[in-house]
Design a protein around this motif. Structure first.
Motif, PDB file in Angstrom:
ATOM      1  N   GLN A  91       0.818  -1.213   0.000  1.00  0.00           N
ATOM      2  CA  GLN A  91       0.000   0.000   0.000  1.00  0.00           C
ATOM      3  C   GLN A  91       0.853   1.265   0.000  1.00  0.00           C
ATOM      4  OE1 GLN A  91      -2.754  -0.669   3.248  1.00  0.00           O
ATOM      5  NE2 GLN A  91      -4.270  -1.311   1.752  1.00  0.00           N
ATOM      6  N   LYS A  92       2.168   1.113   0.087  1.00  0.00           N
ATOM      7  CA  LYS A  92       3.051   2.278   0.016  1.00  0.00           C
ATOM      8  C   LYS A  92       3.172   2.710  -1.435  1.00  0.00           C
ATOM      9  CE  LYS A  92       6.181   1.450   3.853  1.00  0.00           C
ATOM     10  NZ  LYS A  92       7.594   1.153   4.166  1.00  0.00           N
ATOM     11  N   ARG A  93       2.822   3.939  -1.718  1.00  0.00           N
ATOM     12  CA  ARG A  93       2.894   4.436  -3.094  1.00  0.00           C
ATOM     13  C   ARG A  93       4.338   4.427  -3.610  1.00  0.00           C
ATOM     14  NH1 ARG A  93       3.863   5.547  -7.390  1.00  0.00           N
ATOM     15  NH2 ARG A  93       2.855   6.975  -8.817  1.00  0.00           N
ATOM     16  N   ALA A  94       5.304   4.546  -2.712  1.00  0.00           N
ATOM     17  CA  ALA A  94       6.711   4.559  -3.112  1.00  0.00           C
ATOM     18  C   ALA A  94       7.149   3.235  -3.732  1.00  0.00           C
ATOM     19  CB  ALA A  94       7.591   4.883  -1.914  1.00  0.00           C
ATOM     20  N   ASN A  95       6.429   2.148  -3.485  1.00  0.00           N
ATOM     21  CA  ASN A  95       6.777   0.852  -4.046  1.00  0.00           C
ATOM     22  C   ASN A  95       6.259   0.665  -5.475  1.00  0.00           C
ATOM     23  OD1 ASN A  95       8.202  -0.131  -1.840  1.00  0.00           O
ATOM     24  ND2 ASN A  95       6.342  -0.817  -0.826  1.00  0.00           N
ATOM     25  N   TYR A  96       5.504   1.626  -5.985  1.00  0.00           N
ATOM     26  CA  TYR A  96       4.945   1.549  -7.334  1.00  0.00           C
ATOM     27  C   TYR A  96       5.835   2.347  -8.274  1.00  0.00           C
ATOM     28  CZ  TYR A  96       0.769  -0.490  -5.350  1.00  0.00           C
ATOM     29  OH  TYR A  96      -0.095  -1.321  -4.709  1.00  0.00           O
ATOM     30  N   LYS A  97       6.360   1.669  -9.277  1.00  0.00           N
ATOM     31  CA  LYS A  97       7.244   2.317 -10.243  1.00  0.00           C
ATOM     32  C   LYS A  97       6.514   2.448 -11.577  1.00  0.00           C
ATOM     33  CE  LYS A  97      10.626   1.909  -7.288  1.00  0.00           C
ATOM     34  NZ  LYS A  97      10.260   2.528  -6.063  1.00  0.00           N
ATOM     35  N   VAL A  98       6.598   3.637 -12.151  1.00  0.00           N
ATOM     36  CA  VAL A  98       5.993   3.878 -13.453  1.00  0.00           C
ATOM     37  C   VAL A  98       7.125   4.098 -14.449  1.00  0.00           C
ATOM     38  CG1 VAL A  98       4.428   5.332 -14.786  1.00  0.00           C
ATOM     39  CG2 VAL A  98       3.986   4.935 -12.363  1.00  0.00           C
TER      40      VAL A  98
END
Length: 147
Positions: free
Chosen positions: A63-70
């Motif tokens: 749920q940490k947005r920092a773990n999502y890479k675009v």
């Protein structure tokens, strides 16, 4: 629920070549990279709060947005979940990246056997918004590059 059809642009390479000539340089590639990056950000921002909860010490933290890479790519918007930081406890999923794949696709055994496709479901739910985003932004981008 059936998945919506993917957004498809016929002759994308031809379009990019023509726009590249019109823009007289690599500006078009940068513009498409930025456009696809923004579309991926929409999905990542919406997917993070919907992720299954996990124990952060066991490689959770989906749920940490920092773990999502675009990814910044000129031909597609791509969102991945995970990092290379390993968990403190060995014998677990190892890292957020491995854990996110196990949670998303399931393993066939135990509690993680159940698939929870939060990232895909977010894309399906945001499909209309992403479609409108491209429909609004591509003409603006082309107008800016041609003028």
């Amino acid at each position: 629920m059936a998945a919506p059809p993917p957004i498809k642009i016929d002759n994308m390479r031809y379009l990019l070549n023509q726009l590249n000539r019109a823009a007289e340089g690599p500006e078009i590639n940068r513009a498409f990279k930025e456009l696809n990056f923004k579309a991926g950000e929409i999905i990542a921002d919406a997917a993070a709060p919907k992720a299954p909860r996990g124990d952060e010490e066991d490689g959770g933290g989906l749920q940490k947005r920092a773990n999502y890479k675009v990814k910044k790519d000129r031909l597609m918007a791509q969102v991945t979940v995970g990092t290379k930081s390993y968990s403190k406890r060995r014998g677990t999923a190892g890292n957020v990246g491995a854990y996110s794949g196990i949670v998303h696709y399931g393993t066939g055994k135990g509690l993680l056997g159940r698939r929870r496709k939060w990232l895909f479901n977010t894309f399906v739910n945001k499909y209309e918004k992403i479609t409108r985003f491209y429909e609004e932004e591509i003409p603006k981008m082309i107008q800016k590059l041609i003028n």
